[in-house]
Design a protein around this motif. Structure first.
Motif: not given
Ligand code: ZN
Length: 160
Positions: A48, A138, A46, A43
């Motif tokens: 992630d 997320c 963010c 992701n």
């Molecule tokens: Zn995240």
């Protein structure tokens, strides 16, 4: 039926506790042995990164499901929840469950929110992420990565 303020608060509180608890103590964190199916999800919005490991037995049941990764509390907590929820399901059930969850979290919040098809209180609490729309990816990352693993897609990203 419209949810009153106290119920709203308790969902928020459940959500907060869920994220903190699973992010601090992620379940099924680590690699799987026995040459598992692997898939990685990213992701970029963010930062992630989740890698999942999956074993499916001859009866088409999700026998093993673990993850590793780095990311925000929501992504780790959701991945932890994903592994505990989908393990021991049949492959087709787990696939459908993940698809339902992703589409549900992407639906706008309505007064019917709370009435999910999901039967787990923890999964329902995950819906609290709808209060933070920028974090929905997320929460869906690990579920999307799971679906990719089922389809032998090695890398998936929340951004096209
Ligand atoms: Zn995240």
């Amino acid at each position: 039926m419209k949810r009153d303020n106290s119920e709203n608060k308790s969902l928020k509180e459940l959500y907060r506790q869920l994220i903190i608890h699973h992010a601090k103590n992620p379940l099924n964190f680590g690699k799987l042995s026995n040459n598992p199916i692997r898939a990685e999800g990213i992701n970029p919005l963010c930062g992630d990164k989740i890698r999942i490991y999956l074993n499916i037995n001859e009866a088409d049941t999700i026998e093993g499901l673990t993850f590793e990764g780095t990311g925000c509390a929501i992504s780790i907590a959701s991945a932890s929840l994903m592994t505990t929820t989908l393990r021991n399901m049949k492959k087709y059930q787990a696939n459908q469950y993940a698809l339902n969850l992703i589409s549900n979290l992407n639906e706008p919040k309505s007064q019917e929110a709370g009435q999910l098809m999901m039967d787990s209180q923890e999964i329902n609490a995950l819906e609290g992420v709808k209060d933070f729309p920028s974090r929905i990816k997320c929460a869906t990352l690990s579920w999307q990565t799971f679906i990719s693993a089922l389809n032998n897609k090695k890398i998936t990203t929340t951004e096209k």
